[in-house]
Write a protein that holds these residues in place. Sequence first.
Motif, short mmCIF file in Angstrom:
data_model
loop_
_atom_site.label_atom_id
_atom_site.label_comp_id
_atom_site.label_asym_id
_atom_site.label_seq_id
_atom_site.Cartn_x
_atom_site.Cartn_y
_atom_site.Cartn_z
N GLU A 30 1.88 -2.85 7.07
CA GLU A 30 2.58 -3.69 8.05
C GLU A 30 1.71 -3.95 9.27
OE1 GLU A 30 6.11 -1.47 8.79
OE2 GLU A 30 7.16 -2.20 6.99
N ALA A 31 0.95 -2.96 9.68
CA ALA A 31 0.05 -3.15 10.83
C ALA A 31 -1.07 -4.13 10.51
CB ALA A 31 -0.54 -1.80 11.26
N LEU A 32 -1.47 -4.17 9.24
CA LEU A 32 -2.56 -5.05 8.81
C LEU A 32 -2.07 -6.43 8.39
CD1 LEU A 32 -4.54 -2.48 6.61
CD2 LEU A 32 -5.24 -3.36 8.85
N GLY A 33 -0.76 -6.55 8.15
CA GLY A 33 -0.21 -7.82 7.68
C GLY A 33 -0.47 -8.07 6.20
N VAL A 34 -0.51 -6.98 5.40
CA VAL A 34 -0.69 -7.12 3.95
C VAL A 34 0.45 -6.38 3.26
CG1 VAL A 34 -3.20 -7.25 4.17
CG2 VAL A 34 -2.14 -5.04 3.77
N VAL A 35 0.58 -6.56 1.97
CA VAL A 35 1.62 -5.86 1.23
C VAL A 35 1.17 -4.42 0.99
CG1 VAL A 35 2.51 -7.95 0.14
CG2 VAL A 35 0.70 -6.65 -0.98
N SER A 36 2.14 -3.52 0.88
CA SER A 36 1.82 -2.10 0.75
C SER A 36 1.04 -1.80 -0.54
CB SER A 36 3.08 -1.25 0.79
OG SER A 36 3.98 -1.63 -0.23
N SER A 37 1.26 -2.58 -1.58
CA SER A 37 0.52 -2.35 -2.83
C SER A 37 -0.97 -2.55 -2.65
CB SER A 37 1.06 -3.25 -3.94
OG SER A 37 0.89 -4.62 -3.60
N THR A 38 -1.35 -3.40 -1.70
CA THR A 38 -2.78 -3.64 -1.44
C THR A 38 -3.43 -2.37 -0.89
OG1 THR A 38 -2.43 -6.00 -1.02
CG2 THR A 38 -4.44 -5.02 -0.14
N VAL A 39 -2.78 -1.74 0.10
CA VAL A 39 -3.31 -0.50 0.66
C VAL A 39 -3.35 0.58 -0.41
CG1 VAL A 39 -2.96 1.32 2.38
CG2 VAL A 39 -2.50 -1.07 2.98
N SER A 40 -2.32 0.63 -1.24
CA SER A 40 -2.28 1.61 -2.33
C SER A 40 -3.46 1.42 -3.28
CB SER A 40 -0.97 1.48 -3.10
OG SER A 40 -0.95 2.34 -4.22
N ARG A 41 -3.77 0.20 -3.62
CA ARG A 41 -4.88 -0.07 -4.55
C ARG A 41 -6.22 0.21 -3.88
NH1 ARG A 41 -4.34 -5.72 -7.42
NH2 ARG A 41 -5.84 -4.71 -8.83
N TRP A 42 -6.32 0.00 -2.57
CA TRP A 42 -7.55 0.36 -1.86
C TRP A 42 -7.78 1.87 -1.94
CZ3 TRP A 42 -6.31 -2.77 3.22
CH2 TRP A 42 -6.65 -4.11 3.02
N GLU A 43 -6.72 2.66 -1.67
CA GLU A 43 -6.86 4.12 -1.67
C GLU A 43 -7.09 4.68 -3.07
OE1 GLU A 43 -4.08 6.40 0.56
OE2 GLU A 43 -4.21 5.15 2.36
N LYS A 44 -6.61 3.98 -4.07
CA LYS A 44 -6.85 4.42 -5.46
C LYS A 44 -8.21 3.98 -5.98
CE LYS A 44 -1.97 4.41 -6.87
NZ LYS A 44 -0.96 3.72 -7.73
N GLY A 45 -8.85 3.06 -5.26
CA GLY A 45 -10.15 2.56 -5.69
C GLY A 45 -10.07 1.47 -6.74
N GLU A 46 -8.88 0.90 -6.92
CA GLU A 46 -8.72 -0.17 -7.92
C GLU A 46 -9.33 -1.48 -7.42
OE1 GLU A 46 -4.51 1.53 -9.77
OE2 GLU A 46 -4.53 -0.33 -8.60
#
Length: 398
Positions: A30-46
């Motif tokens: 929300e702070a970045l203005g992206v969907v939460s799945s995007t942050v999740s995929r970044w942290e998973k390395g996808e």
Amino acid sequence: MRVGTPGFVPARLTEARAARRIKTQKTLAEALGVVSSTVSRWEKGEITPDADALSALSDTLGVRREFFLRPVYQSARPMFHRQLSNTLTGDIRYQQSQTSWLQELSSILQHYVEFPAVDIPDVLGTASWKQLREEDIERIALELRRHWNVGEGPCGDIVPLLERVGIVVGTIEMGTSRLDGLCSWSPDGERPHILLATDKMSFPRRQMDGAHELAHAVLHRNVTAREFHENLKEIEKQAFRLASAFLMPSTTYPHEVRRPSLSTFLSLKERWRVSIKAQIHRLADLEIIPSDYVTDLYKLHSAKGWTREEPLDREWQVSEPRLIRDAFNLIINSGVRTKGDLLAVEFTMSPEDIERLACLPSGWFIEREGKLVQLKVPEVSHNERSWGAGTVVPFPQR
């Protein structure tokens, strides 16, 4: 088509989120203005963030862009903390992230400065920590005192001792009184690092916290992460027993307890500088006072309102670690690097983060490093100083 960032390290994003106490990926999204799945995929390395997203992450999390391109500074050994409560998960992750950053500071500074050699004797030999008995821990406490020439009286300030034997110490405010300290090892597994909380801190509490984490460094270096999680209670019990035995040796302290009472413990606190509650626990460990009397002493201690603060807690100033701070000052004062160089090249976290972990004064990185030149002030004669420095202005007539 947007291209991700080559070399992006997903674990660094997880670490930075923990360091900023951002509990969920959704909150960061929300702070970045992206969907939460995007942050999740970044942290998973996808997937990896593109250049714009990386800049947004850098700004939001208060680190340099290069932060996400460097490996996490973390040992394969577990970080020893006191609790595993689900209610403290966010606090524990914050503490662990700050410990990793302390290890990073230490590693970089050791490229320039020679730290004290690690001097922690091998007290276990071929034995395992699981084989330790109470009498073994008492013996180890005395061996450590002899090895470090501490004697058998009051220990003195524990923090300088930790740094003298090669342990890197940092301090942070945790925001909770339920987490006290954390012990970990450098990624090469050779140098212990201890992070101490400053919340509601007193000198006696700092003594016990420091000795407790020192006990982990002495006894539990070879404990695996799985063993730590499965045996937390026993591991913590060993650490507290060794800390108590180190601060209050069995050969001297008990002989000064003429009559076990709160007034006696208060008098001994002034000399030994350990809390009254810790003294009660120590005598219980040594079976010098019966369990029912121990319970009565604890109840009286609580009834007096000493659970949060005891008498004499404010009597002694709590010292700050000096090793990391002195290393920074040595590098700057010797002209090896400038403060700007260190921030631009060596470190990727914010100046405020570094100042806090290194116990540097707030704003240290923006202070001038020294005046090499100054304006020349012309000399003035005595008459000019006495009479020529002002103008007489008459009062208006009424």
